[in-house]
Design a protein around this motif. Sequence first.
Motif, PDB file in Angstrom:
ATOM      1  N   ILE A 130       0.848  -1.140  -0.078  1.00  0.00           N
ATOM      2  CA  ILE A 130      -0.099   0.111  -0.127  1.00  0.00           C
ATOM      3  C   ILE A 130       0.749   1.318   0.094  1.00  0.00           C
ATOM      4  N   ASP A 147       0.883   5.081   0.732  1.00  0.00           N
ATOM      5  CA  ASP A 147       0.100   6.222   1.139  1.00  0.00           C
ATOM      6  C   ASP A 147       0.636   7.526   0.858  1.00  0.00           C
ATOM      7  N   ARG A 198      -1.781  14.669  -2.351  1.00  0.00           N
ATOM      8  CA  ARG A 198      -3.041  13.800  -2.968  1.00  0.00           C
ATOM      9  C   ARG A 198      -3.442  14.365  -3.797  1.00  0.00           C
ATOM     10  N   ASP A 210      -7.439   5.483  -4.928  1.00  0.00           N
ATOM     11  CA  ASP A 210      -8.460   6.331  -3.844  1.00  0.00           C
ATOM     12  C   ASP A 210      -7.672   7.475  -3.927  1.00  0.00           C
ATOM     13  N   ALA A 248      -8.265   9.356  -0.352  1.00  0.00           N
ATOM     14  CA  ALA A 248      -7.351   8.938   0.920  1.00  0.00           C
ATOM     15  C   ALA A 248      -6.068   8.926   0.458  1.00  0.00           C
ATOM     16  N   ARG A 280      -4.535   6.839  -1.429  1.00  0.00           N
ATOM     17  CA  ARG A 280      -4.027   5.296  -1.253  1.00  0.00           C
ATOM     18  C   ARG A 280      -3.959   4.632  -2.750  1.00  0.00           C
ATOM     19  N   ASP A 290      -3.102   0.665  -3.827  1.00  0.00           N
ATOM     20  CA  ASP A 290      -2.879  -0.643  -3.451  1.00  0.00           C
ATOM     21  C   ASP A 290      -2.253  -1.107  -4.756  1.00  0.00           C
TER      22      ASP A 290
END
Length: 124
Positions: A31, A33, A39, A97, A100, A102, A104
Amino acid sequence: MECDPIGTVHTPFETTSEAPRQGFRDDAEGILDVDPAYREGLTGFDGDRVVVVWWADRADRSVLTLDRDPGRGVFTSRSPARPNPVCVTECAVETVDPTAGRLDLRGVDMADGSPVIDLKVPLD
């Protein structure tokens, strides 16, 4: 020169020696972040692959030749052990996402908690 991390990657590997030698040879999942300040940079991201530029913060920075191949220097390899441990791994994106921050990923080869310094769209 100044370089600040944009995020952190979380993987199943505690150390660089536990990680596969190259992410594309493994299906290890992780993951990524992205820090809140960055973002917005994920806006419009819809790719199935991403190049993760990361810093091997636990790598041995004094290494100049390869233990496993004494006739080669680190600049002829993808080893994270090098004077400036900037590493590049192309990963498959399973989900993203942007809100968020994020992603994956599959095909990670970095140690858990490694700082990410950039994301790039891979060349076709």
